[in-house]
Design a protein around this motif. Structure first.
Motif, mmCIF file in Angstrom:
data_model
loop_
_atom_site.group_PDB
_atom_site.id
_atom_site.type_symbol
_atom_site.label_atom_id
_atom_site.label_comp_id
_atom_site.label_asym_id
_atom_site.label_seq_id
_atom_site.Cartn_x
_atom_site.Cartn_y
_atom_site.Cartn_z
ATOM 1 N N THR A 144 0.803 -1.228 0.000
ATOM 2 C CA THR A 144 0.000 0.000 0.000
ATOM 3 C C THR A 144 0.831 1.271 0.000
ATOM 4 O OG1 THR A 144 -0.118 0.035 2.418
ATOM 5 C CG2 THR A 144 -1.827 -1.199 1.249
ATOM 6 N N GLY A 145 2.108 1.168 0.387
ATOM 7 C CA GLY A 145 2.956 2.351 0.417
ATOM 8 C C GLY A 145 2.771 3.226 1.640
ATOM 9 N N VAL A 146 1.874 2.851 2.556
ATOM 10 C CA VAL A 146 1.663 3.647 3.767
ATOM 11 C C VAL A 146 2.626 3.173 4.851
ATOM 12 C CG1 VAL A 146 -0.751 4.006 3.154
ATOM 13 C CG2 VAL A 146 -0.143 2.132 4.703
ATOM 14 N N PHE A 147 2.649 3.883 5.968
ATOM 15 C CA PHE A 147 3.532 3.505 7.063
ATOM 16 C C PHE A 147 3.216 2.090 7.562
ATOM 17 C CE2 PHE A 147 4.045 8.197 8.239
ATOM 18 C CZ PHE A 147 5.321 8.260 7.696
ATOM 19 N N THR A 148 4.245 1.348 7.943
ATOM 20 C CA THR A 148 4.037 0.102 8.657
ATOM 21 C C THR A 148 3.580 0.408 10.079
ATOM 22 O OG1 THR A 148 6.319 0.086 9.463
ATOM 23 C CG2 THR A 148 5.869 -1.043 7.366
ATOM 24 N N ARG A 149 3.210 -0.626 10.802
ATOM 25 C CA ARG A 149 2.762 -0.399 12.183
ATOM 26 C C ARG A 149 3.873 0.250 13.016
ATOM 27 N NH1 ARG A 149 0.988 -5.272 16.176
ATOM 28 N NH2 ARG A 149 0.009 -5.953 14.247
ATOM 29 N N GLN A 150 5.131 -0.256 12.854
ATOM 30 C CA GLN A 150 6.236 0.303 13.629
ATOM 31 C C GLN A 150 6.434 1.778 13.324
ATOM 32 O OE1 GLN A 150 6.231 -2.514 11.695
ATOM 33 N NE2 GLN A 150 8.055 -3.741 12.144
ATOM 34 N N ILE A 172 -9.058 2.740 13.976
ATOM 35 C CA ILE A 172 -8.575 1.546 13.270
ATOM 36 C C ILE A 172 -9.729 0.980 12.461
ATOM 37 C CG2 ILE A 172 -7.697 -0.807 13.496
ATOM 38 C CD1 ILE A 172 -6.229 0.047 16.001
ATOM 39 N N SER A 173 -9.489 0.722 11.171
ATOM 40 C CA SER A 173 -10.502 0.120 10.309
ATOM 41 C C SER A 173 -10.208 -1.365 10.141
ATOM 42 C CB SER A 173 -10.523 0.791 8.932
ATOM 43 O OG SER A 173 -9.369 0.418 8.190
ATOM 44 N N ASP A 174 -11.260 -2.149 9.971
ATOM 45 C CA ASP A 174 -11.130 -3.596 9.800
ATOM 46 C C ASP A 174 -12.049 -4.033 8.663
ATOM 47 O OD1 ASP A 174 -10.326 -6.321 11.413
ATOM 48 O OD2 ASP A 174 -12.305 -6.488 10.513
ATOM 49 N N ILE A 175 -11.516 -4.800 7.710
ATOM 50 C CA ILE A 175 -12.339 -5.345 6.628
ATOM 51 C C ILE A 175 -12.924 -6.666 7.117
ATOM 52 C CG2 ILE A 175 -12.399 -6.165 4.246
ATOM 53 C CD1 ILE A 175 -9.958 -4.390 3.706
ATOM 54 N N ALA A 190 -8.348 -9.230 -3.439
ATOM 55 C CA ALA A 190 -8.153 -8.865 -2.038
ATOM 56 C C ALA A 190 -7.173 -7.703 -1.911
ATOM 57 C CB ALA A 190 -7.666 -10.067 -1.239
ATOM 58 N N ASN A 191 -6.076 -7.753 -2.653
ATOM 59 C CA ASN A 191 -5.108 -6.659 -2.607
ATOM 60 C C ASN A 191 -5.691 -5.370 -3.169
ATOM 61 O OD1 ASN A 191 -3.178 -8.255 -1.442
ATOM 62 N ND2 ASN A 191 -2.118 -8.729 -3.360
ATOM 63 N N ASP A 192 -6.482 -5.487 -4.245
ATOM 64 C CA ASP A 192 -7.144 -4.315 -4.803
ATOM 65 C C ASP A 192 -8.102 -3.713 -3.779
ATOM 66 O OD1 ASP A 192 -7.915 -2.546 -7.090
ATOM 67 O OD2 ASP A 192 -9.849 -3.526 -6.797
ATOM 68 N N LEU A 193 -8.765 -4.582 -3.014
ATOM 69 C CA LEU A 193 -9.671 -4.112 -1.958
ATOM 70 C C LEU A 193 -8.900 -3.312 -0.914
ATOM 71 C CD1 LEU A 193 -12.310 -4.083 -0.311
ATOM 72 C CD2 LEU A 193 -11.713 -6.368 0.518
ATOM 73 N N LEU A 194 -7.726 -3.822 -0.536
ATOM 74 C CA LEU A 194 -6.908 -3.103 0.441
ATOM 75 C C LEU A 194 -6.502 -1.733 -0.090
ATOM 76 C CD1 LEU A 194 -4.572 -5.984 1.674
ATOM 77 C CD2 LEU A 194 -6.385 -4.882 2.982
ATOM 78 N N LEU A 195 -6.103 -1.684 -1.368
ATOM 79 C CA LEU A 195 -5.678 -0.412 -1.954
ATOM 80 C C LEU A 195 -6.829 0.580 -2.036
ATOM 81 C CD1 LEU A 195 -3.369 -1.827 -4.774
ATOM 82 C CD2 LEU A 195 -2.648 -0.608 -2.711
ATOM 83 N N ASN A 217 -5.471 -6.792 7.392
ATOM 84 C CA ASN A 217 -6.622 -6.105 6.814
ATOM 85 C C ASN A 217 -7.074 -4.933 7.664
ATOM 86 O OD1 ASN A 217 -7.476 -8.132 8.781
ATOM 87 N ND2 ASN A 217 -9.560 -7.550 8.259
ATOM 88 N N GLN A 218 -6.183 -4.416 8.489
ATOM 89 C CA GLN A 218 -6.515 -3.289 9.366
ATOM 90 C C GLN A 218 -5.609 -2.103 9.068
ATOM 91 O OE1 GLN A 218 -6.076 -5.096 13.265
ATOM 92 N NE2 GLN A 218 -8.276 -5.477 13.410
ATOM 93 N N PHE A 219 -6.214 -0.902 9.036
ATOM 94 C CA PHE A 219 -5.463 0.329 8.841
ATOM 95 C C PHE A 219 -5.741 1.270 10.009
ATOM 96 C CE2 PHE A 219 -5.763 -1.567 4.711
ATOM 97 C CZ PHE A 219 -4.506 -1.354 4.173
#
Length: 554
Positions: A144-150, A172-175, A190-195, A217-219
């Motif tokens: 996704t290119g966003v920050f990792t959890r760390q 926090i969002s959850d699919i 599934a990956n397209d859904l995440l994006l 699956n959580q952001f």
């Protein structure tokens, strides 16, 4: 990591000016050297330049903030702790070395410095680290290119520290049922859904906003609780689904904590948000919840349930209730479903919606399912001995139990011990059970069918149900979830259910409608051709003694 000049950067944290200058002189021909004269200043330099710093050389005995305190601060930051630290020491104190290693130090160099030794140790550590991974990989999620959890923890904590007067919200969002989405549609969808989820959530960016991937699956997002951001959140709240192929939809659920405390760690705030999210994961139609202090009470209550469930099983505290199933046309009693009920010694009567998810997540559900099966076999034998008319009773069975090598022996032993015909016991499974180990599970269930135990598919219509799966799964009966029945006032919903019922019958399977509560609902499902109904129209779930009376009265 090399900077723009092509040199890797090293941070030297040393309070003794002469030692610091000597060390920097050794390094500056090969590296870009950053300096700090105590741990506090070193931490500030590190936070500003962490992307460029390949290694840290750290003195232990310093004023303001010593080396131990520096190591502790770095260890607590999931991003900064990826940067190796070499401790510079003038002693051979074993306890000092052990303490530094415990706090995350990578290696040691002895004062006075020997240039060749220092350079080789630094070079080796940098090479090993860069061959294993890069800080960029730790900081940014590949997909996704966003920050990792760390990285999110690092940046969010710093924003909180730098903005003590700003009120922040964390979410926090959850699919929902993401595992089923992957199984049903494949990884590409599934990956397209995440994006698309990322794109949806990032539309709310404002100043001091930070966003990352928390789990598969959580952001997670932290942003100021400003009027503009609040308005954006309000707009997003009504759009909690993302389209999938074949008219499917993915449901998003959100846990939110407002006005988070600046002096509490981001990890603790996340724990609270996940508590909130957990309360709605299995709740139909609820997609958004706020953390409040009652959530902590909920969490404490959940822990109490986990601690007491094994003893409850040993003491026989779980009761088995039975909800009748009736022929939709004649009203004749044709079966029942076994349901577990629990009166807790501390909390009193517990709703299954509260304790069943706990059992499922801990794996204890397999123990309870078998208990219900065994008790029902015994009850059926007792009713038969009393000369009562007995009917098939279905008992839920978890995937973990079905996958046990001794499943068939274990579950058919109570049938054998009670001398009960297999036709009076049904196994009830859910479609989500088949997301993994499909062949193994199908083989076990077919063996059950060969031994005259019928298989019922429960909760059809609540997940990503695939009608084509009916011909692949070893099933005898399809149970339409109560959500279907509640939606029958919608002509479109009624047409969908009627079409599903026809398909079920064309495949030679029987059908049951759950949650039938009114005569109007009964008439509608009867017109569709549903074979049997279960719900409050005929009876609530009954304890053993009352169900026995029910058997006598019908």
């Amino acid at each position: 990591m090399a900077n723009e000049s092509g040199y890797r950067s090293i941070l030297v944290v040393e309070d003794n000016e002469l030692n610091r200058e000597m060390l920097c002189a050794m390094l500056e021909d090969r590296y870009n050297v950053l300096q700090a004269e105590n741990g506090k200043e070193g931490l500030e330099v590190l936070q500003e330049n962490y992307r460029d710093i390949s290694i840290i050389v750290l003195d232990v005995q310093m004023p303001v903030m010593n080396g131990y305190e520096f190591l502790h601060a770095v260890k607590d930051d999931d991003l900064l702790r990826e940067i190796p630290v070499i401790v510079a020491t003038g002693s051979s104190d074993i306890e000092e070395e052990e303490r530094c290693l415990e706090l995350g130090a990578t290696d040691f160099v002895i004062k006075p410095y020997k240039k060749n030794i220092v350079l080789k140790r630094i070079s080796n550590i940098i090479r090993l680290r860069e061959s294993a991974s890069t800080l960029k990989e730790v900081e940014f999620d590949d997909l996704t290119g966003v920050f990792t959890r760390q990285a999110f923890f690092h940046h969010a904590q710093k924003i909180l520290q730098d903005n003590p007067d700003i009120d922040f919200t964390l979410a926090i969002s959850d699919i929902q049922d993401f595992t089923l989405v992957k199984e049903r549609y494949g990884m590409k969808v599934a990956n397209d859904l995440l994006l698309r989820n990322v794109a949806l959530l990032r539309k709310a960016q404002v100043e001091n906003y930070v966003f990352g991937r928390y789990d598969d699956n959580q952001f997670i997002v932290m942003a100021p609780s400003s009027e503009r951001y609040a308005e954006i959140r309000k707009q997003r709240r009504g759009r909690l689904t993302i389209p999938l192929p074949e008219e499917g939809v993915a449901v998003l659920k959100f846990g939110v904590k407002r006005s988070i405390e600046h002096d509490v760690s981001i990890k603790e705030h996340c724990r609270h948000v996940l508590m909130a999210l957990d309360t709605i994961k299995h709740v139909y139609g609820v997609n958004y919840t706020l953390f409040d202090e009652n959530m902590q009470k909920y969490y404490d209550r959940r822990i109490a349930i986990e601690r007491s469930m094994v003893k409850a099983l040993e003491n026989g505290d779980f009761q088995i209730f039975y909800q009748p199933k009736h022929d939709s046309r004649t009203g004749k009693l044709v079966g029942a479903e076994a349901l577990v009920r629990w009166t807790h010694p501390e909390f009193g009567f517990l709703s299954p919606a509260e304790f069943i998810p706990v059992f499922e997540q801990t794996g204890f559900i397999s123990e309870v399912d078998f208990y219900a099966w065994k008790r029902t076999c015994m009850n059926q034998r007792e009713w038969q001995d009393k000369g009562l008319r007995i009917v098939p009773i279905s008992v839920n069975c978890s995937r973990s139990e079905l996958l046990q090598n001794d499943f068939l022996h274990k579950w058919f032993k109570p049938l054998k011990d009670s001398a009960l015909s297999s036709q009076y016991m049904h196994l009830e499974v859910t479609e989500s059970l088949f997301t993994e180990h499909f062949d193994k599970l199908s083989e076990v269930l077919r063996e059950c069918q060969q031994r005259d135990v019928k298989i019922e598919l429960d909760d059809f219509g609540t997940g990503y149900s695939s009608l084509s799966m009916f011909q692949l799964l070893p099933l005898d009966i399809i149970k339409f979830d109560m959500a279907f029945v509640k939606g029958l006032d919608s002509p479109r919903q009624a047409r969908v259910m009627a079409a599903c019922v026809r398909l079920v019958h064309n495949l030679g399977l029987k059908s049951i409608a759950e949650g039938v509560e009114t005569s109007q609902q009964l008439e509608k499902v009867k017109e569709m051709g549903i074979d049997a109904v279960q719900g409050y129209y005929y009876s609530r779930p009954l304890p053993k003694a009352e169900f026995e009376q029910y058997l006598m009265s019908v």
